[in-house]
Design a protein around this motif. Sequence first.
Motif, PDB file in Angstrom:
ATOM      1  N   UNK A 132      -0.502 -11.903 -10.101  1.00 11.35           N
ATOM      2  CA  UNK A 132      -0.898 -11.425 -11.440  1.00 11.35           C
ATOM      3  C   UNK A 132       0.656 -11.198 -11.348  1.00 11.35           C
ATOM      4  N   UNK A 133       1.843 -10.711 -12.315  1.00  9.85           N
ATOM      5  CA  UNK A 133       2.938 -10.798 -11.830  1.00  9.85           C
ATOM      6  C   UNK A 133       3.472  -8.262 -11.322  1.00  9.85           C
ATOM      7  N   UNK A 134       2.091  -7.594 -11.324  1.00 13.49           N
ATOM      8  CA  UNK A 134       1.409  -6.722 -10.383  1.00 13.49           C
ATOM      9  C   UNK A 134       1.622  -7.132  -8.351  1.00 13.49           C
ATOM     10  N   UNK A 135       0.470  -8.337  -9.002  1.00 16.64           N
ATOM     11  CA  UNK A 135       0.590  -8.620  -7.291  1.00 16.64           C
ATOM     12  C   UNK A 135       2.509  -8.998  -6.805  1.00 16.64           C
ATOM     13  N   UNK A 136       3.135  -8.980  -7.450  1.00 16.23           N
ATOM     14  CA  UNK A 136       4.291  -9.727  -7.011  1.00 16.23           C
ATOM     15  C   UNK A 136       5.240  -8.583  -6.783  1.00 16.23           C
ATOM     16  N   UNK A 137       5.265  -7.193  -7.901  1.00 16.69           N
ATOM     17  CA  UNK A 137       5.849  -6.538  -7.606  1.00 16.69           C
ATOM     18  C   UNK A 137       5.376  -5.720  -6.246  1.00 16.69           C
ATOM     19  N   UNK A 138       4.367  -5.097  -5.665  1.00 11.49           N
ATOM     20  CA  UNK A 138       3.668  -5.246  -4.383  1.00 11.49           C
ATOM     21  C   UNK A 138       4.127  -5.262  -3.266  1.00 11.49           C
ATOM     22  N   UNK A 139       4.180  -7.570  -3.388  1.00  6.88           N
ATOM     23  CA  UNK A 139       4.302  -8.091  -2.553  1.00  6.88           C
ATOM     24  C   UNK A 139       5.824  -7.974  -1.861  1.00  6.88           C
ATOM     25  N   UNK A 140       6.705  -7.098  -2.847  1.00  5.36           N
ATOM     26  CA  UNK A 140       8.234  -7.568  -2.707  1.00  5.36           C
ATOM     27  C   UNK A 140       8.668  -5.808  -2.315  1.00  5.36           C
ATOM     28  N   UNK A 141       6.938  -4.185  -3.163  1.00  4.79           N
ATOM     29  CA  UNK A 141       7.380  -3.248  -2.308  1.00  4.79           C
ATOM     30  C   UNK A 141       7.416  -3.722  -0.380  1.00  4.79           C
ATOM     31  N   UNK A 142       5.749  -4.395  -0.207  1.00  2.00           N
ATOM     32  CA  UNK A 142       5.648  -4.476   1.100  1.00  2.00           C
ATOM     33  C   UNK A 142       7.047  -5.091   2.028  1.00  2.00           C
ATOM     34  N   UNK A 143       7.080  -6.193   1.193  1.00  4.29           N
ATOM     35  CA  UNK A 143       8.209  -6.798   2.489  1.00  4.29           C
ATOM     36  C   UNK A 143       9.640  -6.194   2.725  1.00  4.29           C
ATOM     37  N   UNK A 144       9.673  -5.090   1.015  1.00  6.11           N
ATOM     38  CA  UNK A 144      11.111  -4.517   2.023  1.00  6.11           C
ATOM     39  C   UNK A 144      11.217  -3.655   2.305  1.00  6.11           C
ATOM     40  N   UNK A 145       9.653  -3.432   2.880  1.00  5.52           N
ATOM     41  CA  UNK A 145       9.327  -2.110   3.749  1.00  5.52           C
ATOM     42  C   UNK A 145       9.332  -2.274   5.010  1.00  5.52           C
TER      43      UNK A 145
END
Length: 254
Positions: free
Chosen positions: A35-48
């Motif tokens: 789901x697109x929200x999964x992608x958003x969460x992953x992006x936030x985690x990777x950036x952190x």
Amino acid sequence: MHDKNGDGHGHGNAEYQWNLFDSESYFQHYYSDPHPDDKLVMRHAVEALKAAEPAGDLDIVDVGTGPNLIPFFCALGRAKRLTAWEYAATNVDWIKRELDTDDMRPQWQTYWAWAREAYGPDWTLPANPIPELREKCTVTQGSVFDLPARTWDAATMFFCAESITERQDEFEAACAAFARSVKPGGTLAAAFLVRSGGYVVADRPFPVLKLSPETIERVFKQHASDVKAELIGIVEREVRSGYSGFIFLTGTAT
């Protein structure tokens, strides 16, 4: 997860049948359709994690991993070692089986592509992460409440502390244990469900505690600095059955 004493309201952690948790049913419901929200969460985690100190490879723990490889995908670019800290024996076995074969499910290929995209072209990441994950990852059966203190350089937690209890005191104890598991100055990154009334796995009910960014910030400011909680993907309908969005938290362990 085992019982924690306290004066909270609602059903406690020990009242649920974690030893009967159906890992494959959970995966099929929550992760079989990226789901697109999964992608958003992953992006936030990777950036952190990309910004995590100290520089170089890190010893990273994921708390309450469940039947999920996404935390490992997010961490692989920074990890010299990975630990999955998971209580349910069914989930421990499931993770080990997933890491035991180089043939990724199609869904994992999608999630891994998202992780590579989030890291960007300056990071050299393998086309298939499973062999490297298998080499770096230790799967440990343990309760969030029993995490050793000041052990890891960084920690992630995806939908754990709020989905093991309906009691605020147990939630806060789980968050405290998570925050304390990281050495001072280390990075904390966690995602929490929003607007959830619980979830059902193979006809068995499990809990979720309803949260706000303000509640999460208040809890973590007792154990971390630079705390930020951000709403992600909040919609008026459910994303999948059981929730309608996420709160993503970052902080620095103190």
